[in-house]
Scaffold this motif. Structure first.
Motif, PDB file in Angstrom:
ATOM      1  N   GLN A  28       0.839  -1.186   0.000  1.00 41.38           N
ATOM      2  CA  GLN A  28       0.000   0.000   0.000  1.00 41.38           C
ATOM      3  C   GLN A  28       0.882   1.248   0.000  1.00 41.38           C
ATOM      4  O   GLN A  28       2.083   1.176   0.259  1.00 41.38           O
ATOM      5  CB  GLN A  28      -0.931   0.009   1.209  1.00 41.38           C
ATOM      6  N   PHE A  44      -3.511   4.145   0.717  1.00 40.39           N
ATOM      7  CA  PHE A  44      -4.172   3.733  -0.517  1.00 40.39           C
ATOM      8  C   PHE A  44      -3.646   2.379  -0.956  1.00 40.39           C
ATOM      9  O   PHE A  44      -2.471   2.069  -0.748  1.00 40.39           O
ATOM     10  CB  PHE A  44      -3.888   4.751  -1.634  1.00 40.39           C
ATOM     11  N   THR A  45      -4.501   1.599  -1.614  1.00 37.01           N
ATOM     12  CA  THR A  45      -4.015   0.361  -2.223  1.00 37.01           C
ATOM     13  C   THR A  45      -3.133   0.751  -3.413  1.00 37.01           C
ATOM     14  O   THR A  45      -3.200   1.891  -3.907  1.00 37.01           O
ATOM     15  CB  THR A  45      -5.170  -0.516  -2.732  1.00 37.01           C
ATOM     16  N   SER A  46      -2.348  -0.181  -3.885  1.00 42.11           N
ATOM     17  CA  SER A  46      -1.498   0.116  -5.040  1.00 42.11           C
ATOM     18  C   SER A  46      -2.348   0.453  -6.265  1.00 42.11           C
ATOM     19  O   SER A  46      -1.998   1.340  -7.050  1.00 42.11           O
ATOM     20  CB  SER A  46      -0.541  -1.040  -5.334  1.00 42.11           C
ATOM     21  N   ASP A  47      -3.491  -0.215  -6.435  1.00 43.34           N
ATOM     22  CA  ASP A  47      -4.381   0.090  -7.561  1.00 43.34           C
ATOM     23  C   ASP A  47      -4.948   1.506  -7.460  1.00 43.34           C
ATOM     24  O   ASP A  47      -5.036   2.220  -8.464  1.00 43.34           O
ATOM     25  CB  ASP A  47      -5.535  -0.905  -7.640  1.00 43.34           C
ATOM     26  N   GLU A  48      -5.344   1.908  -6.253  1.00 47.43           N
ATOM     27  CA  GLU A  48      -5.848   3.268  -6.057  1.00 47.43           C
ATOM     28  C   GLU A  48      -4.759   4.293  -6.360  1.00 47.43           C
ATOM     29  O   GLU A  48      -5.013   5.326  -6.996  1.00 47.43           O
ATOM     30  CB  GLU A  48      -6.341   3.456  -4.623  1.00 47.43           C
ATOM     31  N   TRP A  49      -3.535   4.027  -5.913  1.00 45.98           N
ATOM     32  CA  TRP A  49      -2.436   4.957  -6.142  1.00 45.98           C
ATOM     33  C   TRP A  49      -2.127   5.088  -7.643  1.00 45.98           C
ATOM     34  O   TRP A  49      -1.929   6.190  -8.142  1.00 45.98           O
ATOM     35  CB  TRP A  49      -1.197   4.519  -5.368  1.00 45.98           C
ATOM     36  N   ALA A  51      -4.191   4.572 -10.139  1.00 44.24           N
ATOM     37  CA  ALA A  51      -5.295   5.311 -10.761  1.00 44.24           C
ATOM     38  C   ALA A  51      -5.169   6.804 -10.490  1.00 44.24           C
ATOM     39  O   ALA A  51      -5.378   7.632 -11.385  1.00 44.24           O
ATOM     40  CB  ALA A  51      -6.635   4.783 -10.248  1.00 44.24           C
ATOM     41  N   PHE A  52      -4.808   7.167  -9.267  1.00 48.59           N
ATOM     42  CA  PHE A  52      -4.637   8.575  -8.918  1.00 48.59           C
ATOM     43  C   PHE A  52      -3.504   9.206  -9.716  1.00 48.59           C
ATOM     44  O   PHE A  52      -3.674  10.275 -10.320  1.00 48.59           O
ATOM     45  CB  PHE A  52      -4.379   8.716  -7.417  1.00 48.59           C
TER      46      PHE A  52
END
Length: 68
Positions: A28, A44-49, A51-52
């Protein structure tokens, strides 16, 4: 929450009052305010990061034009 790499901030941060980012041992990403490092970070999860950061690079979060 264990930080693997430690917090880092942009080399463009001239004032020292910037956000800092760290990758945690579970993958994360933690985000904190350098002025208040004792406060809990936003995590944040790695996917959320991803996407951001893709949204930032695409201009999704640019400040809107004011027409002034």
């Amino acid at each position: 929450m264990k930080v693997d790499t430690g917090y880092r901030q942009s080399s463009y941060c001239a004032s020292g009052s910037c956000v800092q980012v760290a990758v945690l041992s579970d993958g994360q990403v933690a985000l904190r305010d350098s002025k208040e490092p004792s406060l809990p970070p936003h995590v944040f999860t790695s996917d959320e990061w991803v996407a951001f950061t893709l949204g930032v690079k695409a201009g999704e979060f640019d400040y809107p034009e004011t027409g002034i």
